[in-house]
Structures are given as structure tokens and as C-alpha cells.
Design a protein around this motif. Structure first.
Motif, PDB file in Angstrom:
ATOM      1  N   UNK A  82      -2.162  -2.593  15.414  1.00  0.00           N
ATOM      2  CA  UNK A  82      -1.168  -1.612  14.985  1.00  0.00           C
ATOM      3  C   UNK A  82      -1.295  -1.268  13.502  1.00  0.00           C
ATOM      4  N   UNK A  83      -1.630  -2.261  12.679  1.00  0.00           N
ATOM      5  CA  UNK A  83      -1.668  -2.039  11.236  1.00  0.00           C
ATOM      6  C   UNK A  83      -3.051  -1.667  10.724  1.00  0.00           C
ATOM      7  N   UNK A  84      -4.064  -1.760  11.586  1.00  0.00           N
ATOM      8  CA  UNK A  84      -5.438  -1.455  11.170  1.00  0.00           C
ATOM      9  C   UNK A  84      -5.597  -0.071  10.540  1.00  0.00           C
ATOM     10  N   UNK A  85      -4.934   0.989  11.054  1.00  0.00           N
ATOM     11  CA  UNK A  85      -5.115   2.308  10.440  1.00  0.00           C
ATOM     12  C   UNK A  85      -4.673   2.387   8.987  1.00  0.00           C
ATOM     13  N   UNK A  86      -3.853   1.430   8.538  1.00  0.00           N
ATOM     14  CA  UNK A  86      -3.390   1.438   7.149  1.00  0.00           C
ATOM     15  C   UNK A  86      -4.332   0.707   6.211  1.00  0.00           C
ATOM     16  N   UNK A 140      -1.655   1.174  -3.381  1.00  0.00           N
ATOM     17  CA  UNK A 140      -2.711   0.188  -3.612  1.00  0.00           C
ATOM     18  C   UNK A 140      -3.768   0.303  -2.519  1.00  0.00           C
ATOM     19  N   UNK A 141      -5.024   0.190  -2.880  1.00  0.00           N
ATOM     20  CA  UNK A 141      -6.096   0.148  -1.890  1.00  0.00           C
ATOM     21  C   UNK A 141      -6.090  -1.218  -1.213  1.00  0.00           C
ATOM     22  N   UNK A 142      -6.120  -1.222   0.119  1.00  0.00           N
ATOM     23  CA  UNK A 142      -5.941  -2.463   0.885  1.00  0.00           C
ATOM     24  C   UNK A 142      -7.215  -2.836   1.625  1.00  0.00           C
ATOM     25  N   UNK A 143      -7.643  -4.090   1.425  1.00  0.00           N
ATOM     26  CA  UNK A 143      -8.824  -4.630   2.101  1.00  0.00           C
ATOM     27  C   UNK A 143      -8.410  -5.871   2.881  1.00  0.00           C
ATOM     28  N   UNK A 144      -8.851  -5.952   4.123  1.00  0.00           N
ATOM     29  CA  UNK A 144      -8.566  -7.116   4.967  1.00  0.00           C
ATOM     30  C   UNK A 144      -9.866  -7.898   5.124  1.00  0.00           C
ATOM     31  N   UNK A 145      -9.903  -9.089   4.535  1.00  0.00           N
ATOM     32  CA  UNK A 145     -11.063  -9.970   4.656  1.00  0.00           C
ATOM     33  C   UNK A 145     -10.887 -10.807   5.923  1.00  0.00           C
ATOM     34  N   UNK A 146     -11.542 -10.410   6.993  1.00  0.00           N
ATOM     35  CA  UNK A 146     -11.375 -11.066   8.302  1.00  0.00           C
ATOM     36  C   UNK A 146     -12.277 -12.299   8.326  1.00  0.00           C
ATOM     37  N   UNK A 164     -12.914  -0.355  13.105  1.00  0.00           N
ATOM     38  CA  UNK A 164     -13.926   0.697  13.153  1.00  0.00           C
ATOM     39  C   UNK A 164     -13.778   1.763  12.075  1.00  0.00           C
ATOM     40  N   UNK A 165     -12.651   1.772  11.393  1.00  0.00           N
ATOM     41  CA  UNK A 165     -12.479   2.763  10.338  1.00  0.00           C
ATOM     42  C   UNK A 165     -13.424   2.572   9.167  1.00  0.00           C
ATOM     43  N   UNK A 166     -13.963   1.382   9.022  1.00  0.00           N
ATOM     44  CA  UNK A 166     -14.878   1.094   7.931  1.00  0.00           C
ATOM     45  C   UNK A 166     -14.938  -0.390   7.661  1.00  0.00           C
ATOM     46  N   UNK A 167     -16.135  -0.974   7.689  1.00  0.00           N
ATOM     47  CA  UNK A 167     -16.247  -2.415   7.493  1.00  0.00           C
ATOM     48  C   UNK A 167     -17.600  -2.757   6.884  1.00  0.00           C
ATOM     49  N   UNK A 214       0.835  -1.209   0.000  1.00  0.00           N
ATOM     50  CA  UNK A 214       0.000   0.000   0.000  1.00  0.00           C
ATOM     51  C   UNK A 214       0.872   1.263   0.000  1.00  0.00           C
ATOM     52  N   UNK A 215       1.903   1.261   0.828  1.00  0.00           N
ATOM     53  CA  UNK A 215       2.768   2.437   0.938  1.00  0.00           C
ATOM     54  C   UNK A 215       3.559   2.665  -0.349  1.00  0.00           C
ATOM     55  N   UNK A 216       4.114   1.584  -0.905  1.00  0.00           N
ATOM     56  CA  UNK A 216       5.011   1.704  -2.053  1.00  0.00           C
ATOM     57  C   UNK A 216       4.279   1.889  -3.383  1.00  0.00           C
ATOM     58  N   UNK A 217       3.040   1.395  -3.468  1.00  0.00           N
ATOM     59  CA  UNK A 217       2.346   1.433  -4.751  1.00  0.00           C
ATOM     60  C   UNK A 217       0.992   2.136  -4.688  1.00  0.00           C
TER      61      UNK A 217
END
Length: 377
Positions: free
Chosen positions: A147-151, A109-115, A170-173, A104-107
């Protein structure tokens, strides 16, 4: 005028899940590809050779569950994603969080975490790890997620219960449940009427999915053994894979001792089509999870699959979601801790099931949610 859907390059990536994993491939990837996106799946190798127009598959080198190869697989995923340069990266495991954030940082890219799991609770309660490792490993995973959730740009939650169990999302789900995806398996629309592949030759019981103590496989075996003593037409098919050798060896020993028990898979990932075929051939599916904090609020994928194929279900009545499905009359309620096998056998033989067709149990409703989120990212 309808808003034109954006066509983008999307990667779905996992470590342990195979490239033909039901949720990644049959549900998400196919839905995304059918809407015009270029989709790539990165995951564990499988004996199957999945194909679908608009979906590319990249298999990681095979590895054992606890190995150095597993540790470096996350960086193999990073290398593949770097070459593809997707607009959206959907990861399905905490193991990919760090390399995904770097992508995400280098490119950009939009990042989605499928929990897909509550890894913290699973590690502690599932019995897959020795007791000395459980708490520190669980704590490390949860710390990493927080720790990584804000990204992370968006979270998909595979269970409604995760809305209460997690705080880091909580940022969006969006809750996108693991409802049944059946049309692709048979290359035809799912038919509401239940179809039997074979004529009943007795009481055919089915236990499908992950094979472990925590999913209740031994409870199912015990129930089948007792029912068999009352009725020699009872059989039990166990289909799925076991991650722990001790569990697999125990199941195999029981299969050797009892000719009415049949194991399919065990040491291999079973293609979804085989599982669906077993559902069609069965008379009753068994949901026999022991009470545990890591599964109590979950709705197993096989619940949706059994409901979709109108397979009567043997289960404990204490599940919090039971009332939502009572109108369809799909259940035989059974207390696995205080069993009454003659009454259970009578219910299996005399009850009438599925007076109406279950609604809202297939992937179609979740696909709409998935595409809406992707369009807005």
C-alpha cells in the motif's frame, strides 16, 4: 567538467538495528559522509561509542523485542527526523514505513526503503513468532509494504533474489548487496593476504551472526561435537546475538556441557570489530542454514566476510550461488542432513584453499552504486 556532487542532509533510521550497525554505519553512512553529505543515524542503543567525521548518532531508548516501547519507537524516530528535516530519509525496516511516508508528505523529503529482509517470509519461516501470529502478522506487513510502496522514491534491495521475490518495488530499485566492509574496522585498507592473529592450536571453527534455529547454529554445534569426538583439537566459537530466549538458553547449556564450545555475545549485540577478529582467529567458518524459503536465495553477510578474509567455509553445496565462487576454492562441501564426519575432518586437514583471491566481495563496488543513486534522487 565533472558534475559536482550535491551535498545534502541524509538520515538513516532503524528500530532494532543498533546505531553502529554494519550496513547503516560502516557501509552506507561512511560512504555518504565521505562524499560530503551530512549524515545522521537513528537506531537502537549500543554499548559502543561510534564516531566518524560527518556522522551524527541518535540512540532510541532501549526496549525489549516484544514491548509497548517498541511500538512507540517509530514515532520517536518521526520526532527526531522532524527536527533534522533531511533532504533524504533512508529507512531500514517496514516498521518505519508509515511515519516515513508522513515525513515525505509533510516535508517533501525524498524517501528510500532499504529492504534488508523479506519480512513476509521471515515472519512465517524463521520461528521468531508463535505459529498463531505468523500468518496474520506476515500478511499485515506485506499489505503495508504494498500500500505504501507508491510513496517511496527508491528501493535498495540487499539481495539479488529480492528482485524476484518482491513485486512492490517496481517503481525503481537498486540491488546493493551486503558485501564486506573491512577497511574501517582496522582503519587501514583491506589486505588481500590472509593474516592470522594467532598461531593455529587445532581446528578452530567459527559460527558468526544471528543465533537461531533458522540460521543453523545448532547444526554447527552438532557438527563440532562430532568432529571433536574424532579430534580433540577441535573448538567452536559462536559469536552473535540471539533474539529468542529459548535459543540462547539452549546454546548456553551446550556451552556448559562442552568445554570446546565458546559463546561470545548471546544476549548482547556484538561489535563488528569483535566479529572480524574472530574471523581472523578462526580456521574455518560454518554456513549451516537449513533449507528454508526465507533464506534460500540469500547471500549472508558472513559469506562475503569469510571470502574477504580468505577463511575456508564449510557449507552445503546446494546454494544457488556456489558456482560463482568455485574458482577461488574457498569451500568444504558437507551434507548436514547426511553427514560423513571422518571425510569432513580429512578435508579440513588436507584440502588447499584460496589458490586465488576472491574478487567483487567487498563494499567498494556497492558504495559506487549507492552514491550514484543518491546523486540522482
Amino acid at each position: 567538467m565533472a558534475k559536482e556532487r550535491k551535498k545534502r542532509r541524509i538520515v538513516l533510521a532503524s528500530i532494532l538495528k543498533p546505531i553502529d550497525d554494519t550496513r547503516m554505519f560502516e557501509k552506507m553512512a561512511i560512504s555518504l559522509a565521505q562524499s560530503g553529505n551530512e549524515v545522521t543515524i537513528i537506531g537502537f542503543p549500543t554499548s559502543a561509542n561510534p564516531t566518524f567525521s560527518g556522522v551524527e548518532f541518535i540512540s532510541l531508548p532501549a526496549f525489549t523485542r516484544l514491548s509497548f516501547q517498541r511500538l512507540i519507537s517509530k514515532w520517536r524516530v518521526f520526532a527526531e527526523v522532524w527536527k533534522i528535516k533531511p533532504a533524504i530519509l533512508i529507512i531500514t525496516t517496514h516498521e518505519l514505513l508509515l511515519p516515513a511516508v508522513l515525513v515525505k508528505i509533510l516535508m517533501s523529503t525524498t524517501l528510500v526503503y532499504d529492504v534488508r529482509e523479506n519480512y513476509y517470509r521471515n515472519i512465517i519461516h524463521s520461528g521468531s513468532f508463535t505459529w498463531i501470529l505468523r500468518w496474520p502478522l506476515a500478511a499485515l506487513v506485506r499489505l503495508k509494504e504494498k500500500l505504501l510502496a507508491p510513496s517511496i522514491d527508491h528501493f535498495f534491495l540487499a539481495e539479488k533474489g529480492y528482485e524476484k521475490e518482491f513485486k512492490f518495488h517496481r517503481g525503481g530499485w537498486t540491488v546493493i548487496e551486503n558485501k564486506a566492509s573491512l577497511s574501517f574496522v582496522f582503519h587501514q585498507p583491506h589486505q588481500a593476504k590472509r593474516i592470522r592473529l594467532t598461531e593455529p592450536a587445532g581446528l578452530r571453527l567459527l559460527f558468526s551472526g544471528t543465533l537461531s534455529e533458522s540460521t543453523g547454529v545448532f547444526r554447527a554445534i552438532d557438527a563440532a561435537k562430532q568432529l571433536y569426538l574424532l579430534d580433540k583439537s577441535v573448538t567452536l566459537t559462536i559469536i552473535g546475538s540471539a533474539a529468542v530466549d529459548e535459543v540462547l538458553n539452549k546454546i548456553r547449556n551446550l556451552e556448559r556441557q562442552h568445554n570446546f564450545i565458546r559463546l561470545v555475545g548471546g544476549d548482547r549485540l556484538v561489535p563488528h570489530a569483535e566479529i572480524i577478529q574472530s574471523i581472523q582467529e578462526a580456521d574455518f567458518g560454518i554456513l549451516s542454514y537449513p533449507y528454508s524459503p526465507h533464506t534460500r536465495s540469500s547471500r549472508p553477510t558472513k559469506l562475503f566476510e569469510y571470502l574477504s578474509y580468505q577463511l575456508p567455509i564449510i557449507l552445503d553445496s546446494q546454494w544457488p550461488w556456489v558456482e560463482e565462487y568455485l574458482e577461488y576454492q574457498p569451500f568444504v562441501f558437507f551434507d548436514f542432513q547426511h553427514p560423513d564426519y571422518p571425510s569432513l575432518l580429512n578435508d579440513l586437514k588436507t584440502k588447499i584453499f584460496y589458490r586465488s583471491i576472491p574478487k567483487n566481495v567487498t563494499w567498494e563496488s556497492e558504495a559506487v552504486l549507492l552514491l550514484k543513486v543518491i546523486d540522482n534522487l
